[in-house]
Design an enzyme around this catalytic site. Sequence first.
Site, mmCIF file in Angstrom:
data_model
loop_
_atom_site.group_PDB
_atom_site.id
_atom_site.type_symbol
_atom_site.label_atom_id
_atom_site.label_comp_id
_atom_site.label_asym_id
_atom_site.label_seq_id
_atom_site.Cartn_x
_atom_site.Cartn_y
_atom_site.Cartn_z
ATOM 1 N N PRO A 15 -11.912 11.083 -21.375
ATOM 2 C CA PRO A 15 -13.107 10.940 -22.208
ATOM 3 C C PRO A 15 -14.405 10.981 -21.412
ATOM 4 O O PRO A 15 -14.560 10.247 -20.442
ATOM 5 C CB PRO A 15 -12.924 9.575 -22.884
ATOM 6 C CG PRO A 15 -11.744 8.942 -22.246
ATOM 7 C CD PRO A 15 -11.099 9.886 -21.311
ATOM 8 N N GLU A 16 -15.294 11.856 -21.814
ATOM 9 C CA GLU A 16 -16.667 11.869 -21.309
ATOM 10 C C GLU A 16 -17.570 11.719 -22.534
ATOM 11 O O GLU A 16 -17.089 11.410 -23.621
ATOM 12 C CB GLU A 16 -16.939 13.149 -20.526
ATOM 13 C CG GLU A 16 -16.041 13.259 -19.291
ATOM 14 C CD GLU A 16 -16.339 14.470 -18.421
ATOM 15 O OE1 GLU A 16 -17.494 14.904 -18.385
ATOM 16 O OE2 GLU A 16 -15.404 14.971 -17.791
ATOM 17 N N ARG A 37 -12.266 14.067 -5.858
ATOM 18 C CA ARG A 37 -12.063 14.611 -7.207
ATOM 19 C C ARG A 37 -11.995 16.128 -7.142
ATOM 20 O O ARG A 37 -12.658 16.756 -6.316
ATOM 21 C CB ARG A 37 -13.228 14.216 -8.141
ATOM 22 C CG ARG A 37 -13.468 12.723 -8.266
ATOM 23 C CD ARG A 37 -12.378 11.998 -9.023
ATOM 24 N NE ARG A 37 -12.225 12.478 -10.385
ATOM 25 C CZ ARG A 37 -12.919 12.028 -11.422
ATOM 26 N NH1 ARG A 37 -13.815 11.092 -11.265
ATOM 27 N NH2 ARG A 37 -12.704 12.508 -12.636
#
Length: 272
Positions: free
Chosen positions: A2-3, A260
């Site tokens: 979720p962003e 990341r």
Amino acid sequence: MPELPEVEFAARRLREWAVGRRIERVEARPEAPLRDIEPSTLKAGLVGRRIQRVRRRGKQLLIDIDGGLVLLSHLGMTGKWVNRPVDAPSPDNARVQLFLDGARRLDYLDTRRLGRIRLLSRDDAARHPEIARLGPDVLEVCKTPAAFAEAVGWSNRAIKVALMDQEVVAGVGNIYAAEALWAARISPFQTASKLSEGDYNRLAVAMTEAMTESLARETDDEIRYIQDRAAPNPFKIYGRTDQPCPACGTLIIRALQQGRSTFYCPVCQPDP
Ligand code: ZN
């Protein structure tokens, strides 16, 4: 994962499902991602109260409960709220369940349990570091590219790293950082303070478009994350290692940036 768009989607759905409803019963599994509160205290705090309002700040959901309380929900990596009939079977990954009047049930599902749920007074929620330290909401600040440039452009970190810092701007994660930087033709490794006014103008537009496109795509009641089994990849760059860049055909590269994955096109987004 979720962003901002996924959390905004959750806020809109929760408003439809829950505002004005009374919480009649609460189940919280021992493995629920509760922070600073015991399941019994959560139940005692919520049962009998009404859900008044649902707000979003960056990637945080604030569910206002009468009596001056806020259920603060961060969805972590895999969290989602769904709405079921009260007698529907409970999924294995349902961590918290709010039984509402009207015979509906809100299930908080979270396979990886990296979400965070807190019950706070409204003042404590506003003062909580996860709220108080948030930078401006990215969708809001991108409406004024000069304000966006001011919020981000002081940083001497790489632009992608700066964008993902919730204290710089709130709401951007790995996916939309990659998508927006690609659309704006900016290397994720470029130093934020070295970007031009034109770069920030393009980035503000690209970020807004990437996020609003995602929001427009979500029409079902239950959101699907890219990590969900058999979920399609709706993104242009994210997760597309060795596939052709939609703009120039060069193969997309995956690199590591602060641990990341970063996806970019080496031609459209030349290294600084
Ligand atoms: Zn390209």
